[in-house]
Design an enzyme around this catalytic site. Structure first.
Site, PDB file in Angstrom:
ATOM      1  N   ASP A 152      33.887  46.685  46.424  1.00 25.98           N
ATOM      2  CA  ASP A 152      33.789  46.980  44.993  1.00 25.98           C
ATOM      3  C   ASP A 152      34.865  46.129  44.310  1.00 25.98           C
ATOM      4  O   ASP A 152      36.048  46.386  44.428  1.00 25.98           O
ATOM      5  CB  ASP A 152      34.070  48.464  44.762  1.00 25.98           C
ATOM      6  CG  ASP A 152      34.314  48.787  43.298  1.00 25.98           C
ATOM      7  OD1 ASP A 152      33.972  47.943  42.444  1.00 25.98           O
ATOM      8  OD2 ASP A 152      34.846  49.870  43.006  1.00 25.98           O
ATOM      9  N   SER A 153      34.412  45.092  43.591  1.00 24.69           N
ATOM     10  CA  SER A 153      35.375  44.083  43.117  1.00 24.69           C
ATOM     11  C   SER A 153      36.026  44.428  41.775  1.00 24.69           C
ATOM     12  O   SER A 153      36.752  43.624  41.222  1.00 24.69           O
ATOM     13  CB  SER A 153      34.669  42.735  43.000  1.00 24.69           C
ATOM     14  OG  SER A 153      33.619  42.837  42.065  1.00 24.69           O
ATOM     15  N   SER A 154      35.777  45.641  41.240  1.00 23.52           N
ATOM     16  CA  SER A 154      36.389  45.959  39.950  1.00 23.52           C
ATOM     17  C   SER A 154      37.903  46.054  40.103  1.00 23.52           C
ATOM     18  O   SER A 154      38.408  46.637  41.042  1.00 23.52           O
ATOM     19  CB  SER A 154      35.810  47.261  39.389  1.00 23.52           C
ATOM     20  OG  SER A 154      35.858  48.273  40.342  1.00 23.52           O
ATOM     21  N   GLY A 155      38.613  45.414  39.169  1.00 20.95           N
ATOM     22  CA  GLY A 155      40.076  45.389  39.236  1.00 20.95           C
ATOM     23  C   GLY A 155      40.620  44.192  39.995  1.00 20.95           C
ATOM     24  O   GLY A 155      41.816  44.070  40.176  1.00 20.95           O
ATOM     25  N   LEU A 156      39.726  43.300  40.437  1.00 16.47           N
ATOM     26  CA  LEU A 156      40.169  42.123  41.199  1.00 16.47           C
ATOM     27  C   LEU A 156      39.805  40.834  40.482  1.00 16.47           C
ATOM     28  O   LEU A 156      39.741  39.776  41.087  1.00 16.47           O
ATOM     29  CB  LEU A 156      39.517  42.122  42.595  1.00 16.47           C
ATOM     30  CG  LEU A 156      39.826  43.331  43.465  1.00 16.47           C
ATOM     31  CD1 LEU A 156      38.968  43.308  44.722  1.00 16.47           C
ATOM     32  CD2 LEU A 156      41.300  43.342  43.837  1.00 16.47           C
ATOM     33  N   SER A 157      39.512  40.916  39.171  1.00 13.91           N
ATOM     34  CA  SER A 157      39.155  39.743  38.378  1.00 13.91           C
ATOM     35  C   SER A 157      37.891  39.081  38.867  1.00 13.91           C
ATOM     36  O   SER A 157      37.768  37.873  38.868  1.00 13.91           O
ATOM     37  CB  SER A 157      40.274  38.694  38.388  1.00 13.91           C
ATOM     38  OG  SER A 157      40.332  38.076  39.654  1.00 13.91           O
ATOM     39  N   SER A 158      36.917  39.887  39.295  1.00 15.09           N
ATOM     40  CA  SER A 158      35.667  39.297  39.782  1.00 15.09           C
ATOM     41  C   SER A 158      34.969  38.521  38.674  1.00 15.09           C
ATOM     42  O   SER A 158      34.301  37.520  38.937  1.00 15.09           O
ATOM     43  CB  SER A 158      34.742  40.382  40.334  1.00 15.09           C
ATOM     44  OG  SER A 158      34.562  41.405  39.381  1.00 15.09           O
ATOM     45  N   SER A 159      35.142  38.953  37.412  1.00 12.77           N
ATOM     46  CA  SER A 159      34.474  38.232  36.320  1.00 12.77           C
ATOM     47  C   SER A 159      35.010  36.807  36.196  1.00 12.77           C
ATOM     48  O   SER A 159      34.257  35.851  36.055  1.00 12.77           O
ATOM     49  CB  SER A 159      34.625  38.981  34.988  1.00 12.77           C
ATOM     50  OG  SER A 159      35.995  39.131  34.671  1.00 12.77           O
ATOM     51  N   ASP A 203      44.064  35.750  35.182  1.00  6.13           N
ATOM     52  CA  ASP A 203      43.080  35.752  36.271  1.00  6.13           C
ATOM     53  C   ASP A 203      42.680  34.338  36.653  1.00  6.13           C
ATOM     54  O   ASP A 203      42.697  33.957  37.819  1.00  6.13           O
ATOM     55  CB  ASP A 203      41.835  36.544  35.851  1.00  6.13           C
ATOM     56  CG  ASP A 203      42.147  38.003  35.568  1.00  6.13           C
ATOM     57  OD1 ASP A 203      43.236  38.456  35.973  1.00  6.13           O
ATOM     58  OD2 ASP A 203      41.325  38.679  34.947  1.00  6.13           O
TER      59      ASP A 203
END
Length: 436
Positions: A152-159, A203
């Site tokens: 789950d990449s939320s909080g890891l600057s996946s965007s 990011d």
């Protein structure tokens, strides 16, 4: 730290095969943009105010396999999302959002946002960023994009990682030579102008400038950056800082996207309000109202004018900036325990002074503080969803992960059950974004 373990040859070959089937080209023609996720151990919530930040990438992230399409067509498929995204590089791209006065996101009603595959917005944004700044894009790509499995990449600057992957692919397909510094700006155009998110450049900078085992120190006001290397000790020593840590990611199961949460943009507005008040009081009202323009002595002289909420935001900014400077010194000296204490102090300030976070994330933070072998922990990302990061003694990483898993299931059984066995992931430091 040894070789970067991601992506594995198996992952790369699987992607090459998919793109080869999509495009009818040989697997040897497929290039892959590797765009790692980042963590930010120190410098929480101050990048948008021109503060200083420490960041690094991890060995997980976005992979985008692609071939130039040979015409203007862009065709994309995703490992995470259904459907196929198609558009042409000669279509004009228009921003998707504008931002209202109180920081809320106003969707552009004329856009067909709901009708098409939303996950294609980052690719369109990359085209928008490149063409609106005068780059000639004549050739599209046929591509397949996927994120690290089970993460789950939320909080890891996946965007930012996704945006950078598309930028690198479009640039490569069109034989453009673009520096990392320029791509930092291009990805900011995707996020700020095209998607309407009011974040800084942390990011993008971390993803594009990192080097394995180092921290990237970023001055978000001057845009200057430098790598903070761990100490080089003789080979006979097993150095503490290079050998002893793993990065633990603990996921909350919270999924709400940042652009729909007014909390993030509201905090940005509050920080600007603090800057405006102090700059006015100190006779500097011509300066841009961001906190990096406020001198610490002016802040001390006039902080009594701030109402309580604004005073907390200011206190977080100035104390966090100091933690970044001390953290860089600790990392360069190999003092991982000192570094960890600063990370945990940053986490506490994010909760009590910046007032980000929500119950599940705060509980995760508190569990990680108690976990065996943890040097330091804080939220990763804005703290309105997502995960916590921790630096942990490498020898105790598995023990810490089991402890966090068990304890989080006790306090948040519903959220924990939504992420199955992936509540906690053990990672290594990563490298910068690149095309292979």
């Amino acid at each position: 730290m040894g070789e970067v373990s991601w992506p594995t040859p198996e992952e790369l070959n699987a992607i090459r095969k998919i793109v080869s089937e999509m495009s009818g080209r040989g697997v040897e023609e497929v290039q892959i943009a590797i765009s790692p996720y980042r963590i930010c151990p120190l410098g929480a919530h101050i990048d948008h105010q021109g503060g200083a930040v420490l960041a690094m990438t991890i060995d997980k992230g976005i992979l985008l396999g692609f071939v130039p399409s040979g015409d203007t067509q862009v065709v994309l498929r995703s490992g995470q999302f259904k459907g196929e995204v198609r558009f042409r590089v000669d279509e004009t791209q228009h921003p998707r959002h504008s931002i209202g006065k109180n920081g809320e996101i106003l969707a552009d009603d004329s856009s067909k946002l709901q009708e098409e595959c939303n996950w294609g917005n980052y690719a369109r944004g990359a085209l928008y960023a490149l063409t609106s700044r005068g780059n000639k894009i004549t050739q599209g790509i046929i591509g397949y994009i996927c994120g690290s499995e089970g993460l789950d990449s939320s909080g890891l600057s996946s965007s930012a990682a996704v945006g950078i992957a598309y930028l690198l692919a479009l640039e490569s397909a069109n034989n453009l030579t673009v520096s990392p510094t320029e791509n930092i700006e291009y990805d900011r155009y995707i996020e700020n102008e095209y998607l309407g998110l009011r974040n800084g450049i942390l990011d993008q900078s971390a993803i594009l400038l990192s080097s394995q085992g180092c921290l990237t120190f970023m001055d978000c006001k001057t845009k200057e950056h430098k790598l903070v290397h761990p100490p080089k000790l003789p080979k006979t020593h097993k150095t503490e800082s290079q050998k002893a840590y793993k990065i633990l990611l603990a996921f909350s199961g919270l999924k709400q996207a940042l652009t729909t949460n007014p909390g993030y943009n509201r905090r940005v507005a509050e920080c600007q309000e603090v800057a405006r008040i102090i700059l006015n009081a100190s006779g500097n009202n011509k300066m841009e109202p961001i906190l990096s323009n406020v001198q610490p002595e002016d802040y001390e002289a006039h902080k009594s004018q701030l109402e309580p909420d604004l005073a907390k935001r200011a206190e977080h900014y100035f104390s966090e900036n100091m933690r970044v400077i001390k953290g860089a010194e600790a990392w360069a000296s190999g003092k991982l325990e000192d570094f960890g204490k600063l990370v945990s102090a940053s986490g506490l300030s994010s909760i009590s002074k910046y007032e980000s976070g929500c119950e599940p994330l705060i509980q995760l933070y508190e569990i990680l503080l108690r976990a065996p072998g943890v040097f330091g922990t804080r939220f990763s990302g804005a703290g309105f969803r997502g995960c916590c990061l921790a630096f942990v003694d490498a020898d105790r990483a598995d023990e810490a992960a089991s402890y966090v898993r068990e304890e989080y299931r006790k306090v948040q059984p519903k959220f924990a059950s939504q992420i199955n066995d992936k509540e906690v992931m053990i990672c290594e430091a990563g490298d910068c974004a690149r095309v292979i």
